[in-house]
Scaffold this motif. Structure first.
Motif, PDB file in Angstrom:
ATOM      1  N   ARG A 122     -23.873   3.361   0.657  1.00  0.00           N
ATOM      2  CA  ARG A 122     -22.667   2.923   1.358  1.00  0.00           C
ATOM      3  C   ARG A 122     -21.507   3.808   0.895  1.00  0.00           C
ATOM      4  N   PRO A 123     -21.044   4.724   1.737  1.00  0.00           N
ATOM      5  CA  PRO A 123     -19.983   5.635   1.288  1.00  0.00           C
ATOM      6  C   PRO A 123     -18.683   4.881   1.027  1.00  0.00           C
ATOM      7  N   ARG A 124     -17.982   5.317   0.024  1.00  0.00           N
ATOM      8  CA  ARG A 124     -16.653   4.781  -0.217  1.00  0.00           C
ATOM      9  C   ARG A 124     -15.687   5.398   0.787  1.00  0.00           C
ATOM     10  N   VAL A 125     -14.595   4.702   1.037  1.00  0.00           N
ATOM     11  CA  VAL A 125     -13.619   5.176   2.016  1.00  0.00           C
ATOM     12  C   VAL A 125     -12.277   5.393   1.335  1.00  0.00           C
ATOM     13  N   LYS A 126     -11.756   6.613   1.489  1.00  0.00           N
ATOM     14  CA  LYS A 126     -10.426   6.952   0.992  1.00  0.00           C
ATOM     15  C   LYS A 126      -9.504   7.108   2.196  1.00  0.00           C
ATOM     16  N   ILE A 127      -8.454   6.318   2.215  1.00  0.00           N
ATOM     17  CA  ILE A 127      -7.434   6.430   3.260  1.00  0.00           C
ATOM     18  C   ILE A 127      -6.307   7.287   2.708  1.00  0.00           C
ATOM     19  N   CYS A 128      -6.097   8.438   3.328  1.00  0.00           N
ATOM     20  CA  CYS A 128      -5.118   9.387   2.804  1.00  0.00           C
ATOM     21  C   CYS A 128      -3.788   9.274   3.555  1.00  0.00           C
ATOM     22  N   CYS A 129      -2.780   9.946   3.026  1.00  0.00           N
ATOM     23  CA  CYS A 129      -1.436  10.004   3.619  1.00  0.00           C
ATOM     24  C   CYS A 129      -0.755   8.638   3.649  1.00  0.00           C
ATOM     25  N   ILE A 130      -1.075   7.790   2.668  1.00  0.00           N
ATOM     26  CA  ILE A 130      -0.417   6.485   2.569  1.00  0.00           C
ATOM     27  C   ILE A 130       1.088   6.699   2.411  1.00  0.00           C
ATOM     28  N   LEU A 151      -2.179   9.821  -1.941  1.00  0.00           N
ATOM     29  CA  LEU A 151      -0.720   9.877  -2.005  1.00  0.00           C
ATOM     30  C   LEU A 151      -0.318  11.342  -2.112  1.00  0.00           C
ATOM     31  N   VAL A 152       0.339  11.860  -1.074  1.00  0.00           N
ATOM     32  CA  VAL A 152       0.578  13.293  -0.931  1.00  0.00           C
ATOM     33  C   VAL A 152       1.936  13.665  -1.520  1.00  0.00           C
ATOM     34  N   SER A 153       1.922  14.442  -2.596  1.00  0.00           N
ATOM     35  CA  SER A 153       3.187  14.947  -3.145  1.00  0.00           C
ATOM     36  C   SER A 153       3.565  16.238  -2.435  1.00  0.00           C
ATOM     37  N   GLU A 154       4.599  16.900  -2.913  1.00  0.00           N
ATOM     38  CA  GLU A 154       5.139  18.086  -2.234  1.00  0.00           C
ATOM     39  C   GLU A 154       4.039  19.093  -1.910  1.00  0.00           C
ATOM     40  N   MET A 155       4.015  19.537  -0.649  1.00  0.00           N
ATOM     41  CA  MET A 155       2.996  20.465  -0.157  1.00  0.00           C
ATOM     42  C   MET A 155       3.661  21.538   0.698  1.00  0.00           C
ATOM     43  N   PRO A 156       3.013  22.714   0.843  1.00  0.00           N
ATOM     44  CA  PRO A 156       3.574  23.749   1.695  1.00  0.00           C
ATOM     45  C   PRO A 156       3.478  23.428   3.182  1.00  0.00           C
ATOM     46  N   GLY A 187       9.086   8.942  -5.999  1.00  0.00           N
ATOM     47  CA  GLY A 187       9.424   7.554  -6.301  1.00  0.00           C
ATOM     48  C   GLY A 187       8.529   6.575  -5.567  1.00  0.00           C
ATOM     49  N   MET A 188       8.220   6.877  -4.293  1.00  0.00           N
ATOM     50  CA  MET A 188       7.339   6.006  -3.516  1.00  0.00           C
ATOM     51  C   MET A 188       5.895   6.118  -3.993  1.00  0.00           C
ATOM     52  N   ILE A 189       5.477   7.320  -4.391  1.00  0.00           N
ATOM     53  CA  ILE A 189       4.117   7.468  -4.944  1.00  0.00           C
ATOM     54  C   ILE A 189       3.955   6.569  -6.163  1.00  0.00           C
ATOM     55  N   ALA A 190       4.939   6.592  -7.058  1.00  0.00           N
ATOM     56  CA  ALA A 190       4.879   5.755  -8.259  1.00  0.00           C
ATOM     57  C   ALA A 190       4.863   4.277  -7.892  1.00  0.00           C
ATOM     58  N   GLN A 227       1.377  13.630 -13.236  1.00  0.00           N
ATOM     59  CA  GLN A 227       0.557  12.420 -13.372  1.00  0.00           C
ATOM     60  C   GLN A 227       1.227  11.403 -14.279  1.00  0.00           C
ATOM     61  N   ARG A 228       1.799  11.865 -15.369  1.00  0.00           N
ATOM     62  CA  ARG A 228       2.434  10.938 -16.310  1.00  0.00           C
ATOM     63  C   ARG A 228       3.680  10.294 -15.715  1.00  0.00           C
ATOM     64  N   ARG A 229       4.373  11.019 -14.852  1.00  0.00           N
ATOM     65  CA  ARG A 229       5.542  10.431 -14.174  1.00  0.00           C
ATOM     66  C   ARG A 229       5.133   9.354 -13.186  1.00  0.00           C
ATOM     67  N   LEU A 230       4.020   9.569 -12.493  1.00  0.00           N
ATOM     68  CA  LEU A 230       3.711   8.754 -11.326  1.00  0.00           C
ATOM     69  C   LEU A 230       2.685   7.650 -11.587  1.00  0.00           C
ATOM     70  N   GLY A 231       1.879   7.785 -12.635  1.00  0.00           N
ATOM     71  CA  GLY A 231       0.986   6.697 -13.012  1.00  0.00           C
ATOM     72  C   GLY A 231      -0.249   6.537 -12.146  1.00  0.00           C
ATOM     73  N   VAL A 232      -0.632   7.577 -11.427  1.00  0.00           N
ATOM     74  CA  VAL A 232      -1.867   7.514 -10.626  1.00  0.00           C
ATOM     75  C   VAL A 232      -3.084   7.609 -11.543  1.00  0.00           C
ATOM     76  N   ASN A 233      -4.229   7.144 -11.033  1.00  0.00           N
ATOM     77  CA  ASN A 233      -5.429   7.208 -11.875  1.00  0.00           C
ATOM     78  C   ASN A 233      -6.381   8.340 -11.501  1.00  0.00           C
ATOM     79  N   THR A 234      -6.019   9.120 -10.461  1.00  0.00           N
ATOM     80  CA  THR A 234      -6.840  10.252 -10.038  1.00  0.00           C
ATOM     81  C   THR A 234      -5.928  11.389  -9.601  1.00  0.00           C
ATOM     82  N   VAL A 235      -6.275  12.605  -9.999  1.00  0.00           N
ATOM     83  CA  VAL A 235      -5.518  13.789  -9.581  1.00  0.00           C
ATOM     84  C   VAL A 235      -6.407  14.629  -8.673  1.00  0.00           C
ATOM     85  N   GLN A 236      -5.915  14.884  -7.467  1.00  0.00           N
ATOM     86  CA  GLN A 236      -6.632  15.715  -6.500  1.00  0.00           C
ATOM     87  C   GLN A 236      -5.942  17.077  -6.425  1.00  0.00           C
TER      88      GLN A 236
END
Length: 224
Positions: A6-14, A33-38, A47-50, A78-87
């Motif tokens: 059963r594949p896990r589902v990741k919903i991106c661009c929250i 959660l998409v931070s600054e990108m080109p 702030g919203m990511i955190a 990562q330390r600023r935002l408190g996420v548990n995974t870095v992509q």
């Protein structure tokens, strides 16, 4: 690696706490959660990511999509935002994935592999031993304005399948997935998880009907 049935589902661009809660309610096991990108959609202020990362339950992964190419910058983010995974959406130019794992114990490190040709297979196999997972997407970081995923385009599922068979870490499949093609993609690639952004959105907003249909098709692929 034996793929999960059963594949896990990741919903991106929250984009908000409300979208995060909606995705989780339908069964998302990961949020992007998409931070600054080109380039590309879904970019979110830190702030919203955190804020979103703070409300995610322990069983759900909060993925920070970062375009940074230096480990010190990624560690600080990562330390600023408190996420548990870095992509990591680009190739590191300063430091290594091993440096990140040492500096961020308990944080999963996932490397994006942009599927363009057979060289993508070599890149995936080389980096896999140094990360906790791979995410196979349709971007092109070599362009003048880098496309680091979230393109809404498919790529070669055959190449993705080969990568999944060759590496020993979980593989997420991304790139142009919708309710109409996700079951086929799962059957062909047998990924650990699938990642969707535009395929469950209307006018940029998370669409509950598309979300429900997408999850039902993921379930159908598991039952078939």
């Amino acid at each position: 690696m034996e793929p999960t049935k059963r594949p896990r589902v990741k919903i991106c661009c929250i984009s908000s706490v409300e979208e995060a809660n909606l995705a989780i309610r339908y069964g998302a096991s990961a949020l992007g959660l998409v931070s600054e990108m080109p380039s590309g959609p879904g970019i979110l202020a830190e702030g919203m990511i955190a804020q979103v990362a703070a409300i995610v339950p322990p069983a759900v992964s909060s993925f920070l999509l970062t375009s940074k190419v230096d480990t010190l910058g990624i560690i600080a983010q990562q330390r600023r935002l408190g996420v548990n995974t870095v992509q990591i959406c680009d190739r590191l130019l300063s430091g290594t994935c091993d440096d990140l794992r040492q500096a961020l114990p308990g944080i999963a490190i996932v490397q994006v592999i942009h599927i363009n040709d057979k060289e993508s297979i070599e890149e995936a196999v080389a980096v896999a031993p140094h990360v906790h997972g791979l995410l196979l997407d349709s971007g092109n970081p070599s362009q003048d304005i880098k496309k680091q995923g979230r393109t809404g385009r498919n790529h070669s599922w055959e190449i993705s399948r080969q990568i999944r068979e060759l590496v020993d870490v979980p593989v997420f499949l991304a790139g142009g997935l919708t309710a109409d093609n996700v079951a086929d993609a799962i059957q062909q690639v047998q990924p650990f998880g699938v990642d969707v952004c535009s395929g469950v959105r209307t006018d940029g907003k998370l669409d509950e009907m598309k979300l429900a249909k997408f999850f039902s098709q993921v379930e159908a692929s598991f039952l078939s």
